[in-house]
Write a protein that holds these residues in place. Structure first.
Motif, mmCIF file in Angstrom:
data_model
loop_
_atom_site.group_PDB
_atom_site.id
_atom_site.type_symbol
_atom_site.label_atom_id
_atom_site.label_comp_id
_atom_site.label_asym_id
_atom_site.label_seq_id
_atom_site.Cartn_x
_atom_site.Cartn_y
_atom_site.Cartn_z
ATOM 1 N N VAL A 107 0.844 -1.187 0.000
ATOM 2 C CA VAL A 107 0.000 0.000 0.000
ATOM 3 C C VAL A 107 0.886 1.245 0.000
ATOM 4 N N GLY A 108 0.310 2.362 -0.434
ATOM 5 C CA GLY A 108 1.112 3.576 -0.571
ATOM 6 C C GLY A 108 0.593 4.763 0.198
ATOM 7 N N ASP A 109 -0.335 4.544 1.127
ATOM 8 C CA ASP A 109 -0.878 5.658 1.909
ATOM 9 C C ASP A 109 -1.030 5.233 3.356
ATOM 10 N N PHE A 110 -1.027 6.230 4.236
ATOM 11 C CA PHE A 110 -1.100 5.956 5.670
ATOM 12 C C PHE A 110 -2.438 5.355 6.091
ATOM 13 N N PHE A 111 -3.518 5.734 5.415
ATOM 14 C CA PHE A 111 -4.842 5.223 5.780
ATOM 15 C C PHE A 111 -4.887 3.705 5.606
ATOM 16 N N SER A 112 -4.496 3.225 4.431
ATOM 17 C CA SER A 112 -4.488 1.780 4.174
ATOM 18 C C SER A 112 -3.480 1.076 5.070
ATOM 19 N N PHE A 113 -2.319 1.702 5.245
ATOM 20 C CA PHE A 113 -1.276 1.126 6.094
ATOM 21 C C PHE A 113 -1.815 0.872 7.491
ATOM 22 N N TYR A 114 -2.528 1.835 8.040
ATOM 23 C CA TYR A 114 -3.060 1.705 9.401
ATOM 24 C C TYR A 114 -4.128 0.610 9.484
ATOM 25 N N ILE A 115 -5.001 0.555 8.486
ATOM 26 C CA ILE A 115 -6.082 -0.447 8.501
ATOM 27 C C ILE A 115 -5.505 -1.858 8.548
ATOM 28 N N PHE A 116 -4.539 -2.137 7.690
ATOM 29 C CA PHE A 116 -4.009 -3.509 7.630
ATOM 30 C C PHE A 116 -3.034 -3.779 8.782
ATOM 31 N N TRP A 117 -2.386 -2.754 9.281
ATOM 32 C CA TRP A 117 -1.542 -2.881 10.484
ATOM 33 C C TRP A 117 -2.387 -3.380 11.650
ATOM 34 N N GLU A 118 -3.582 -2.823 11.796
ATOM 35 C CA GLU A 118 -4.461 -3.211 12.902
ATOM 36 C C GLU A 118 -5.215 -4.501 12.626
ATOM 37 N N LEU A 119 -5.506 -4.779 11.361
ATOM 38 C CA LEU A 119 -6.144 -6.051 11.034
ATOM 39 C C LEU A 119 -5.224 -7.216 11.394
ATOM 40 N N MET A 120 -3.922 -7.016 11.247
ATOM 41 C CA MET A 120 -2.954 -8.014 11.713
ATOM 42 C C MET A 120 -3.102 -8.266 13.207
ATOM 43 N N THR A 121 -3.197 -7.194 13.975
ATOM 44 C CA THR A 121 -3.300 -7.310 15.432
ATOM 45 C C THR A 121 -4.557 -8.062 15.838
ATOM 46 N N ILE A 122 -5.678 -7.711 15.240
ATOM 47 C CA ILE A 122 -6.957 -8.328 15.629
ATOM 48 C C ILE A 122 -6.960 -9.815 15.285
ATOM 49 N N SER A 123 -6.548 -10.158 14.069
ATOM 50 C CA SER A 123 -6.563 -11.565 13.656
ATOM 51 C C SER A 123 -5.572 -12.390 14.471
ATOM 52 N N SER A 124 -4.386 -11.833 14.754
ATOM 53 C CA SER A 124 -3.406 -12.593 15.534
ATOM 54 C C SER A 124 -3.855 -12.743 16.986
ATOM 55 N N TYR A 125 -4.571 -11.758 17.515
ATOM 56 C CA TYR A 125 -5.116 -11.900 18.872
ATOM 57 C C TYR A 125 -6.030 -13.121 18.967
ATOM 58 N N PHE A 126 -6.937 -13.267 18.002
ATOM 59 C CA PHE A 126 -7.847 -14.412 18.039
ATOM 60 C C PHE A 126 -7.132 -15.718 17.716
ATOM 61 N N LEU A 127 -6.044 -15.639 16.955
ATOM 62 C CA LEU A 127 -5.234 -16.839 16.728
ATOM 63 C C LEU A 127 -4.592 -17.314 18.032
ATOM 64 N N ILE A 128 -4.125 -16.361 18.825
ATOM 65 C CA ILE A 128 -3.448 -16.696 20.086
ATOM 66 C C ILE A 128 -4.432 -17.217 21.124
ATOM 67 N N PHE A 129 -5.595 -16.592 21.204
ATOM 68 C CA PHE A 129 -6.566 -16.989 22.233
ATOM 69 C C PHE A 129 -7.107 -18.388 21.944
ATOM 70 N N ASP A 130 -7.051 -19.232 22.950
ATOM 71 C CA ASP A 130 -7.524 -20.614 22.834
ATOM 72 C C ASP A 130 -8.272 -20.958 24.116
ATOM 73 N N LYS A 131 -9.573 -21.159 24.010
ATOM 74 C CA LYS A 131 -10.383 -21.385 25.212
ATOM 75 C C LYS A 131 -10.043 -22.708 25.897
ATOM 76 N N THR A 132 -9.365 -23.613 25.184
ATOM 77 C CA THR A 132 -8.960 -24.877 25.815
ATOM 78 C C THR A 132 -7.677 -24.724 26.630
ATOM 79 N N LYS A 133 -6.970 -23.595 26.480
ATOM 80 C CA LYS A 133 -5.752 -23.329 27.255
ATOM 81 C C LYS A 133 -5.951 -22.030 28.024
ATOM 82 N N PRO A 134 -6.323 -22.100 29.297
ATOM 83 C CA PRO A 134 -6.648 -20.890 30.073
ATOM 84 C C PRO A 134 -5.554 -19.833 30.046
ATOM 85 N N ILE A 135 -4.279 -20.246 29.966
ATOM 86 C CA ILE A 135 -3.199 -19.256 30.012
ATOM 87 C C ILE A 135 -3.254 -18.297 28.832
ATOM 88 N N THR A 136 -3.799 -18.745 27.692
ATOM 89 C CA THR A 136 -3.858 -17.858 26.531
ATOM 90 C C THR A 136 -4.867 -16.733 26.718
#
Length: 518
Positions: A107-136
């Motif tokens: 991407v070549g603009d800050f608006f798009s950069f920010y959107i996908f920067w945060e989409l990474m965070t949200i998707s990886s958060y749910f990847l990390i969270f696992d209800k079968t492992k309380p520590i996550t």
């Protein structure tokens, strides 16, 4: 079309498909994305107007294409590695995570950069969270909180940049620099801002840790390359490299050790990009590429060990070279690669970084970090695979797809190591070049490895893994405790008592009257 969009579109499709068909389709999508990155023309495309902004969803240069190629290739390898081991939730979230990481590169603009920067965070958060492992539940919340601090900082920096320049074009920032440094520092796990990384990467499933190892911190490094141009950051890179490796040496759980080595290797990239010379920047970017490969391979190797033994602590491992010969070979290749052994990819990028600076502090700092890196992986390979300890039970055989994926990554590492000109073509080095295989450079690369070998032999009993209590080195909970204490004090003062508020007002007026009278 931005090739990352293929993953984002494919995520929805994969969610509604089951079993082998889902895995086969995921491999096909990854192959298409890899071909798309390879054939991307340089320059801008896919632009449109939104409000008063020009949104650029496709902007390609040689650096973004090189990083995009390794992102797409490793995505393919990671999907092959996890063949028939994943469910629809993992496929959906992983494809959003990979897709947002890849899209962000082009991407070549800050608006798009920010959107996908945060989409990474949200998707990886749910990847990390696992209800079968309380520590996550705890670690994923910590991850999300840290990255939300980075999100707010990045947004504030972008607003300051836009207000002062009137443009949202993605470029080296001139305004709001502290906010950009904080945002990028959290994403790339700069030392002191790295605490989210080890506790998360070591507690998720092994297939999730393989995917996570390749993208989040590397996108942070790319953000540093695109946004920050301050040379003083190189010294922070040396500190990150050394402290990261010291933390790694203390670990016996292999994925924690690898996580701290992500932090340490990020230090090399910061140094290379921070010095701003053509050789240094080329080395820093190429080290990003190489780190995706050998660190991803290392996570695959230990993931295979976890899969077949249900163990990952070096205290419990040993003798695996006889039981898992091919996995052990891949572990040796990855370990030599990260140590910078000649004719493997790490040798090329580390040599470029060191050739790009004449600062003795940076050179000697990286040399010390190199000794620690070599020592760490001697520890992993010897105590995990080669020492004579035959009581480790093999509960199941490695899947063939795991071995194929590790072979794919090993092959590319060797190709880069023996044919560095393939990677050099992505950089404008001008008349500058490095004779990678001269005797002097080979000797320079071998020195930290040989010194580590001597230290390993002399300090064998100290280095040998042994059970020890976990030491919490995270200072942010202590900061939180201090803030909670202050909040309690203020809450006691601000108790809603009207007579107390009137007394404060009268006291304030008396102080003002005395001040005026004097």
């Amino acid at each position: 079309m931005n090739p990352g969009m293929i993953y984002l579109l494919g995520a929805g499709i994969l969610y509604f498909i089951k079993g082998r068909l889902r895995d086969l389709l995921s491999i096909l999508i990854s192959l298409i994305a890899l071909v798309m990155v390879w054939t991307l023309p340089l320059g801008e495309g896919l632009t449109f107007s939104f409000l008063d902004f020009e949104i650029i969803l496709l902007s390609v240069n040689d650096v973004s294409r090189l990083i995009g190629l390794v992102f797409a290739f490793f995505a393919l390898a990671a999907i092959v590695y996890s063949f028939l081991l994943t469910d629809k939730r993992y496929s959906f979230l992983t494809y959003i995570y990979i897709g947002s990481s890849l899209t962000l590169l082009f991407v070549g603009d800050f608006f798009s950069f920010y959107i996908f920067w945060e989409l990474m965070t949200i998707s990886s958060y749910f990847l990390i969270f696992d209800k079968t492992k309380p520590i996550t539940g705890q670690t994923s919340y910590y991850y999300f909180t840290m990255h939300m601090v980075g999100a707010v900082s990045l947004l504030w920096g972008i607003l300051l940049q836009y207000v002062n320049t009137g443009s949202i074009l993605l470029t080296t920032v001139e305004y709001g620099l502290p906010f950009f440094i904080l945002a990028v520092g959290i994403k790339l796990a700069f030392i002191g801002l790295h605490t989210w990384l080890p506790q998360n990467y070591a507690n998720v499933s092994f297939i999730t840790s393989v995917a996570l190892s390749a993208y989040t911190t590397k996108v942070g490094v790319y953000g540093m390359y695109r946004l920050l141009g301050e040379e003083f950051l190189a010294y922070g890179g040396v500190i990150t490299a050394i402290i990261g490796v010291l933390f790694a040496l203390k670990q016996t759980e292999v994925r924690k050790l690898l996580s701290y080595h992500i932090v340490s290797q990020i230090g090399y990239m910061i140094v290379g990009i921070g010095v701003r010379s053509s050789l240094g920047v080329a080395g820093g970017i190429l080290h990003l590429v190489n780190n995706v490969l050998y660190k991803g391979l290392l996570f695959m190797v230990i993931g295979t060990v976890i899969y077949v033994t249900d163990k990952e602590d070096l205290v419990d491992l040993g003798g695996l070279a006889k039981k898992l010969p091919l996995t052990s070979l891949y572990g040796v290749i990855a370990s030599l690669g990260i140590a910078g052994f000649p004719f493997l990819n790490g040798h090329i990028s580390k040599l470029l970084i060191k050739s790009g600076t004449s600062d003795p502090i940076l050179i000697w700092g990286l040399f010390i970090a190199g000794i620690g890196t070599s020592l760490s992986f001697m520890k992993v390979m010897y105590f995990g695979f080669f020492r004579d300890k035959g009581n480790v039970e093999i509960k199941r055989k490695p899947k063939r797809s795991m071995l194929i994926a590790m072979g794919m990554v090993s092959f590319v590492m060797i190709i880069i190591g023996i044919m560095p000109q393939l990677a050099e073509g992505f950089f404008d080095l001008g008349a500058k070049s490095v004779s990678y295989f001269s005797l002097s450079y080979i000797w320079a690369s071998l020195q930290p490895i040989l010194l580590a070998l001597i230290i390993f032999k002399l300090a064998h009993d100290i280095i040998e893994p042994h059970p020890h209590p976990e030491v919490d080195r995270d200072f942010y909970p202590r900061v939180k405790g201090g803030l909670d204490y202050l909040a309690n004090l203020f809450s006691q003062v601000q108790n809603g008592d009207l007579s107390r508020y009137i007394l404060w007002m009268v006291a304030t007026l008396v102080i003002f009257w005395i001040k005026i009278s004097i």
